[in-house]
Design a protein around this motif. Structure first.
Motif, PDB file in Angstrom:
ATOM      1  N   CYS A  88      27.546  39.227  17.878  1.00  0.00           N
ATOM      2  CA  CYS A  88      27.146  37.957  17.283  1.00  0.00           C
ATOM      3  C   CYS A  88      27.855  37.780  15.947  1.00  0.00           C
ATOM      4  O   CYS A  88      27.959  38.718  15.163  1.00  0.00           O
ATOM      5  CB  CYS A  88      25.645  37.944  17.048  1.00  0.00           C
ATOM      6  SG  CYS A  88      24.667  38.213  18.517  1.00  0.00           S
ATOM      7  N   SER A 109      14.581  31.893   8.155  1.00  0.00           N
ATOM      8  CA  SER A 109      14.073  33.108   7.526  1.00  0.00           C
ATOM      9  C   SER A 109      13.399  32.848   6.184  1.00  0.00           C
ATOM     10  O   SER A 109      13.424  31.737   5.651  1.00  0.00           O
ATOM     11  CB  SER A 109      15.206  34.122   7.354  1.00  0.00           C
ATOM     12  OG  SER A 109      16.245  33.571   6.590  1.00  0.00           O
ATOM     13  N   CYS A 151      27.982  35.141  12.544  1.00  0.00           N
ATOM     14  CA  CYS A 151      27.400  34.001  11.844  1.00  0.00           C
ATOM     15  C   CYS A 151      28.485  32.956  11.623  1.00  0.00           C
ATOM     16  O   CYS A 151      29.495  33.225  10.970  1.00  0.00           O
ATOM     17  CB  CYS A 151      26.786  34.431  10.521  1.00  0.00           C
ATOM     18  SG  CYS A 151      25.918  33.093   9.671  1.00  0.00           S
ATOM     19  N   SER A 172      18.579  30.908  13.514  1.00  0.00           N
ATOM     20  CA  SER A 172      17.446  31.635  12.939  1.00  0.00           C
ATOM     21  C   SER A 172      17.022  30.981  11.633  1.00  0.00           C
ATOM     22  O   SER A 172      17.842  30.445  10.885  1.00  0.00           O
ATOM     23  CB  SER A 172      17.809  33.102  12.693  1.00  0.00           C
ATOM     24  OG  SER A 172      18.740  33.218  11.632  1.00  0.00           O
ATOM     25  N   THR A 226      14.878  21.916  11.666  1.00  0.00           N
ATOM     26  CA  THR A 226      14.261  23.049  11.005  1.00  0.00           C
ATOM     27  C   THR A 226      12.990  22.580  10.291  1.00  0.00           C
ATOM     28  O   THR A 226      12.898  21.431   9.876  1.00  0.00           O
ATOM     29  CB  THR A 226      15.220  23.675   9.967  1.00  0.00           C
ATOM     30  OG1 THR A 226      15.491  22.722   8.939  1.00  0.00           O
ATOM     31  CG2 THR A 226      16.517  24.105  10.638  1.00  0.00           C
ATOM     32  N   LEU A 237      22.731  31.086  18.659  1.00  0.00           N
ATOM     33  CA  LEU A 237      21.371  31.447  18.308  1.00  0.00           C
ATOM     34  C   LEU A 237      21.147  31.011  16.865  1.00  0.00           C
ATOM     35  O   LEU A 237      21.928  31.373  15.977  1.00  0.00           O
ATOM     36  CB  LEU A 237      21.175  32.963  18.424  1.00  0.00           C
ATOM     37  CG  LEU A 237      19.777  33.484  18.095  1.00  0.00           C
ATOM     38  CD1 LEU A 237      18.773  33.016  19.141  1.00  0.00           C
ATOM     39  CD2 LEU A 237      19.794  34.998  18.010  1.00  0.00           C
ATOM     40  N   CYS A 259      20.671  39.004   7.770  1.00  0.00           N
ATOM     41  CA  CYS A 259      19.628  38.322   7.015  1.00  0.00           C
ATOM     42  C   CYS A 259      19.104  39.218   5.907  1.00  0.00           C
ATOM     43  O   CYS A 259      18.972  40.423   6.085  1.00  0.00           O
ATOM     44  CB  CYS A 259      18.479  37.918   7.950  1.00  0.00           C
ATOM     45  SG  CYS A 259      19.013  36.807   9.248  1.00  0.00           S
ATOM     46  N   SER A 263      11.840  32.614  12.724  1.00  0.00           N
ATOM     47  CA  SER A 263      11.979  31.801  13.927  1.00  0.00           C
ATOM     48  C   SER A 263      13.395  31.925  14.463  1.00  0.00           C
ATOM     49  O   SER A 263      14.350  32.050  13.684  1.00  0.00           O
ATOM     50  CB  SER A 263      11.673  30.335  13.601  1.00  0.00           C
ATOM     51  OG  SER A 263      11.778  29.520  14.746  1.00  0.00           O
ATOM     52  N   VAL A 264      13.519  31.918  15.788  1.00  0.00           N
ATOM     53  CA  VAL A 264      14.834  31.896  16.428  1.00  0.00           C
ATOM     54  C   VAL A 264      14.810  30.904  17.581  1.00  0.00           C
ATOM     55  O   VAL A 264      13.755  30.637  18.161  1.00  0.00           O
ATOM     56  CB  VAL A 264      15.269  33.290  16.946  1.00  0.00           C
ATOM     57  CG1 VAL A 264      15.466  34.258  15.802  1.00  0.00           C
ATOM     58  CG2 VAL A 264      14.284  33.831  17.948  1.00  0.00           C
ATOM     59  N   SER A 265      15.969  30.350  17.902  1.00  0.00           N
ATOM     60  CA  SER A 265      16.070  29.404  19.010  1.00  0.00           C
ATOM     61  C   SER A 265      17.473  29.462  19.603  1.00  0.00           C
ATOM     62  O   SER A 265      18.466  29.371  18.870  1.00  0.00           O
ATOM     63  CB  SER A 265      15.771  27.983  18.510  1.00  0.00           C
ATOM     64  OG  SER A 265      15.877  27.039  19.543  1.00  0.00           O
ATOM     65  N   TRP A 266      17.546  29.613  20.926  1.00  0.00           N
ATOM     66  CA  TRP A 266      18.829  29.579  21.636  1.00  0.00           C
ATOM     67  C   TRP A 266      19.272  28.146  21.835  1.00  0.00           C
ATOM     68  O   TRP A 266      18.450  27.276  22.134  1.00  0.00           O
ATOM     69  CB  TRP A 266      18.698  30.231  23.017  1.00  0.00           C
ATOM     70  CG  TRP A 266      18.616  31.712  22.985  1.00  0.00           C
ATOM     71  CD1 TRP A 266      17.505  32.469  23.128  1.00  0.00           C
ATOM     72  CD2 TRP A 266      19.702  32.620  22.797  1.00  0.00           C
ATOM     73  NE1 TRP A 266      17.830  33.806  23.041  1.00  0.00           N
ATOM     74  CE2 TRP A 266      19.166  33.922  22.841  1.00  0.00           C
ATOM     75  CE3 TRP A 266      21.080  32.462  22.601  1.00  0.00           C
ATOM     76  CZ2 TRP A 266      19.960  35.056  22.699  1.00  0.00           C
ATOM     77  CZ3 TRP A 266      21.857  33.607  22.450  1.00  0.00           C
ATOM     78  CH2 TRP A 266      21.303  34.877  22.506  1.00  0.00           C
ATOM     79  N   VAL A 303      13.099  37.391   9.415  1.00  0.00           N
ATOM     80  CA  VAL A 303      13.422  36.278  10.311  1.00  0.00           C
ATOM     81  C   VAL A 303      12.103  35.762  10.869  1.00  0.00           C
ATOM     82  O   VAL A 303      11.317  36.511  11.448  1.00  0.00           O
ATOM     83  CB  VAL A 303      14.360  36.736  11.451  1.00  0.00           C
ATOM     84  CG1 VAL A 303      14.579  35.609  12.444  1.00  0.00           C
ATOM     85  CG2 VAL A 303      15.678  37.215  10.871  1.00  0.00           C
TER      86      VAL A 303
END
Length: 79
Positions: free
Chosen positions: A45, A30, A47, A28, A72, A26, A10, A16-19, A14
């Motif tokens: 990880c 930003s 992208c 994100s 989002t 994951l 990024c 917010s993140v959410s699984w 960042v």
């Protein structure tokens, strides 16, 4: 706890993140107006998707319960 992985893909903070419900992805949001989706494995990880649709920072990301949709929210007043 211990940090297993650090994601450095990024260019901005960042916010917010959410699984995903299955724990394989994951998401994100930003300050650079982008949403990124990372595939998470034991080795790291990657992208797999970058979504460019907001005109201002992305404050929230959330998966649907079945993991087929990602919502989002942005300070551009859109979701």
């Amino acid at each position: 706890g211990k940090c297993d992985h650090v994601i450095k893909d990024c260019n901005s903070a960042v916010l917010s993140v959410s699984w995903s419900p299955d724990g394989r992805y994951l998401a994100s949001g930003s300050g650079d107006k982008l949403v990124r989706v990372f595939r998470v494995t034991t080795s790291g990880c990657v992208c797999t998707l970058t979504i460019n649709g907001h005109t201002r920072r992305v404050n929230s990301v959330c998966w649907s319960p079945d993991g087929t949709k990602l919502v989002t929210g942005s300070t551009d007043k859109s979701a």
